[in-house]
Design an enzyme around this catalytic site. Sequence first.
Site, PDB file in Angstrom:
ATOM      1  CG  ASN A  88       0.553   1.761   3.876  1.00 57.46           C
ATOM      2  OD1 ASN A  88       1.023   1.241   4.889  1.00 57.46           O
ATOM      3  ND2 ASN A  88       0.695   1.225   2.680  1.00 57.46           N
ATOM      4  CD  GLN A  95      -3.239   7.294   2.380  1.00 56.97           C
ATOM      5  OE1 GLN A  95      -2.882   7.981   3.336  1.00 56.97           O
ATOM      6  NE2 GLN A  95      -4.515   7.137   2.047  1.00 56.97           N
ATOM      7  CG  HIS A 101      -6.381   1.479   0.263  1.00 55.75           C
ATOM      8  ND1 HIS A 101      -6.142   2.815   0.058  1.00 55.75           N
ATOM      9  CD2 HIS A 101      -5.176   0.871   0.199  1.00 55.75           C
ATOM     10  CE1 HIS A 101      -4.858   3.012  -0.139  1.00 55.75           C
ATOM     11  NE2 HIS A 101      -4.246   1.850  -0.050  1.00 55.75           N
ATOM     12  CG  HIS A 103      -2.704  -2.844   1.601  1.00 60.28           C
ATOM     13  ND1 HIS A 103      -2.281  -2.922   0.298  1.00 60.28           N
ATOM     14  CD2 HIS A 103      -2.648  -1.531   1.929  1.00 60.28           C
ATOM     15  CE1 HIS A 103      -1.969  -1.702  -0.147  1.00 60.28           C
ATOM     16  NE2 HIS A 103      -2.188  -0.844   0.838  1.00 60.28           N
TER      17      HIS A 103
END
Length: 138
Positions: A88, A95, A101, A103
């Site tokens: 995101n 986000q 990051h 997922h």
Amino acid sequence: MADKECIFCKIANGEIPSATIYENSDFRVILDVAPANRGHALIIPKEHFKDIFDIDAVTAGKLFSLATEVARAMKSVLHCDGMNIVQNNGIIAGQTVFHFHLHLIPRYEGDHVDLHWAQGETVPTELQELAKEIRKKI
Ligand code: AMP
Ligand code: ZN
């Protein structure tokens, strides 16, 4: 450069404990504390990048390469039926932690994770025109 206020900087660099499943000099891979499903993992670069617009291509490449290894290890342990890779960028995109990051969300037959959207419509000439505009910037 680590951001003093960033929780993922602290997790990635070991200042805050996490359920770590892998670590090297560039990344830490942890289990999400509020998982969408059993085994939901996050790959976090140790360096602070806000999002996809901020991260460099070399780090992003290494990150995705690592994702293939982590995904296979997860599949062998979790026996999941599939996996979503989600990333995101921006509040509008969901986000909530503004440190890049990735997922890795294991999927199981009959689970209730919902990542679907309604399919839109296109006009072929407009699609080609838009593709041309973006292509010029790459
Ligand atoms: P996003 O909404 O894409 O920014 O994802 C942030 C993710 O980080 C969410 O799935 C959270 O559950 C997860 N998260 C937030 N804080 C922690 C933490 N301390 N340890 C593990 N995962 C976390
Ligand atoms: Zn950070």
